[in-house]
Design an enzyme around this catalytic site. Structure first.
Site, mmCIF file in Angstrom:
data_model
loop_
_atom_site.group_PDB
_atom_site.id
_atom_site.type_symbol
_atom_site.label_atom_id
_atom_site.label_comp_id
_atom_site.label_asym_id
_atom_site.label_seq_id
_atom_site.Cartn_x
_atom_site.Cartn_y
_atom_site.Cartn_z
ATOM 1 N NE ARG A 127 -4.201 -2.292 1.508
ATOM 2 C CZ ARG A 127 -4.660 -2.774 0.254
ATOM 3 N NH1 ARG A 127 -4.228 -3.088 -1.506
ATOM 4 N NH2 ARG A 127 -5.313 -3.717 0.639
ATOM 5 C CE LYS A 148 -2.733 -9.792 -9.676
ATOM 6 N NZ LYS A 148 -2.619 -9.367 -8.178
ATOM 7 C CG ASP A 192 -4.078 -11.703 -2.528
ATOM 8 O OD1 ASP A 192 -3.367 -10.951 -2.678
ATOM 9 O OD2 ASP A 192 -4.755 -11.499 -2.892
ATOM 10 C CG HIS A 197 -8.465 -3.540 3.038
ATOM 11 N ND1 HIS A 197 -7.994 -2.769 1.983
ATOM 12 C CD2 HIS A 197 -8.619 -5.093 1.920
ATOM 13 C CE1 HIS A 197 -8.488 -2.980 0.826
ATOM 14 N NE2 HIS A 197 -8.435 -4.489 0.956
ATOM 15 N N GLY A 211 -9.613 -8.581 0.660
ATOM 16 C CA GLY A 211 -8.266 -8.966 0.643
ATOM 17 C C GLY A 211 -8.363 -9.039 1.797
HETATM 18 O O1 DOR Z 1 -9.140 -9.568 -2.135
HETATM 19 C C1 DOR Z 1 -7.992 -8.649 -3.119
HETATM 20 N N1 DOR Z 1 -7.825 -8.018 -2.193
HETATM 21 N N2 DOR Z 1 -7.753 -9.345 -3.870
HETATM 22 C C2 DOR Z 1 -7.472 -8.221 -4.654
HETATM 23 O O2 DOR Z 1 -7.258 -9.169 -6.649
HETATM 24 C C3 DOR Z 1 -6.277 -6.955 -4.197
HETATM 25 C C4 DOR Z 1 -5.750 -7.425 -3.283
HETATM 26 C C5 DOR Z 1 -6.610 -5.666 -1.967
HETATM 27 O O3 DOR Z 1 -5.509 -4.932 -2.597
HETATM 28 O O4 DOR Z 1 -7.030 -5.601 -1.434
HETATM 29 ZN ZN ZN Z 2 -3.732 -9.681 -4.278
#
Ligand code: DOR
Ligand code: ZN
Length: 430
Positions: free
Chosen positions: A61, A140, A295, A299, A314
């Site tokens: 981020r 990506k 991944d 948030h 996410g």
């Molecule tokens: O759930 C997700 N969050 N999938 C994604 O592809 C992006 C990611 C995010 O950046 O928050």
């Molecule tokens: Zn991702």
């Protein structure tokens, strides 16, 4: 000053290696053997020593949304989870779609990161050539919309990307038209996230990406493979000799859509948590999977508490991935060799990372020391990630990271991060 790691159990993707590890002044492995002389010795008292994890898929981020995470907090979380190298995703605000934006991100990472790092560049309708000429590790490509506004749907743009970009194209395969159609008839709620973005949409999109890979002899890496249908598509593509690799996430391995009932948006990600049978297909086909990616997509709690239509997708994961896998090892669900292959060796192979991921002479001394007997509980509020919550909150896990080393230096001692901001380095790739 040379440093010897003695009395440790070494594991690589090929199995147990007998011996102590000598690290030279340059931070690289100098020798593996017995009765080695050194300036300093660390006696690991029989603990496990594994290559540091390489995570090809994180969202730190920074720059743009540092209230969620930044390069310091995100890489601290990495080290606490035994991750010594990360590849950062481009869906920043604004997105990382040019060499100039890569440079800007690099100048931030350079002053804040405490683990090693590389970057993905985001695909747009018109930047394929600039991406090819950039210094990004990979590209990506978002074929479905998710956090941020990176998305490529146009047929000509896709053809151009697959014919122009020669390194790895990492695809977020979820067909956007399919998602739009599916979501019309579904009541919008976290419990229905898997119906809003059903497996069929991922499979339609992945099929398209594989067809493009074949047509242009491109190199494809499937991000967060989550369904049994995708597993079959990837296996078929591999069998027919295409350059296709894939990753799975711990959330898809250890949670199902059931979790959304209890956790709501705190178990919501794209692609969604799937059914039990999709989850089983991932476990049953781990030998066809190239790597495990966190991944890590933090948030804030406030954002996740919003109503479904306003909340982001996410989940964070850097600190919990290795403990989850070690716990699975303690339950005999996965071997240590397989953990090493999926969390470091496999990733370095897919992305051509130089000098990483092997317990062998000349490689960077990036290690994670593991106590297989130590049990811990994942707890919200007790994490390094700035968002400070986890979808695995409350889980008791057996097997814990007790120390992390980066290029021969202790960077995490089990409780504290022991290095200054900015000690992480950009990875080399070929
Ligand atoms: O759930 C997700 N969050 N999938 C994604 O592809 C992006 C990611 C995010 O950046 O928050
Ligand atoms: Zn991702």
């Amino acid at each position: 000053m040379s440093l010897l790691f003695s009395n440790c159990k070494l594991f690589t993707h090929l199995g147990r290696v007998n011996g102590d590890v000598l690290v030279g002044e340059d931070g690289k492995i100098a020798k593996i053997g017995h009765n080695l002389a050194s300036d300093e010795t660390i006696n690991l008292h029989g603990k496990l020593l594994l290559p540091g994890l390489i995570d090809p898929h994180v969202h730190l981020r920074d720059p743009g949304q540092t209230y969620k995470e930044d390069f310091y907090t995100g890489t601290c979380a990495a080290l606490a989870g035994g991750v010594t190298t990360i590849l950062d995703m481009p869906n920043n605000s604004p997105p990382i779609i040019s060499q100039q934006r890569l440079n800007e991100k690099n100048s931030v990472a350079k002053t804040k990161a405490v683990c090693d790092y590389g970057f993905h560049i985001g695909a747009t309708d018109s930047n394929a050539l600039e991406a090819q000429n950039s210094n990004a590790v990979a590209m990506k490509l978002y074929m479905g919309s998710t956090t941020g506004d990176l998305l490529v749907e146009n047929e000509n743009s896709l053809q151009n990307i697959f014919s122009t970009f020669k390194r790895t194209i990492v695809v977020h395969a979820e067909d956007n038209k399919c998602i739009k159609e599916a979501s019309v008839a579904v009541y919008h709620a976290a419990e229905n996230h898997n119906k809003m973005r059903p497996p069929l949409c991922a499979e339609i999109s992945l099929k398209k990406a594989i067809d493009l890979t074949k047509k242009h002899s491109a190199k494809l890496h499937v991000a967060h493979m989550s369904t049994g249908g995708e597993v079959e598509l990837v296996k078929q593509a591999k069998k027919s000799g295409l350059r296709v690799s894939c990753e799975v996430t711990p959330q898809h391995l250890f949670l199902t859509e059931e979790a959304t009932r209890e956790k709501g948006n705190f178990a919501r990600l794209n692609p969604p948590l799937r059914s039990k049978s999709d989850q089983q297909a991932l476990w049953a086909n781990l030998s066809s999977v190239d790597c495990i990616a966190t991944d890590h997509a933090p948030h804030t709690i406030e954002e996740k508490q919003k109503p479904y239509d306003e909340a982001p997708s996410g989940l964070p994961g850097l600190e919990t991935t290795l403990p989850l896998l070690l716990d699975a090892f303690s339950r005999k669900r996965i071997s240590l060799e397989e953990i090493v292959r999926l969390t470091s060796f496999g990733t370095s192979q897919v992305f051509g990372l130089v000098g990483k991921a092997q317990l062998a002479v000349g490689f960077d001394a990036d290690f994670v020391v593991v106590d297989l007997e130590k049990e811990t509980r994942v707890e919200n509020g007790d994490l390094w990630t700035k968002c400070n919550w986890s979808p695995f909150d409350g889980m008791k896990l057996k097997g814990q990271v007790v120390q992390t080393f980066l290029r021969g230096n202790e960077v995490f001692d089990g409780e504290n991060i022991c290095v200054k901001q900015g000690s992480g380095k950009n990875v080399n790739w070929k």
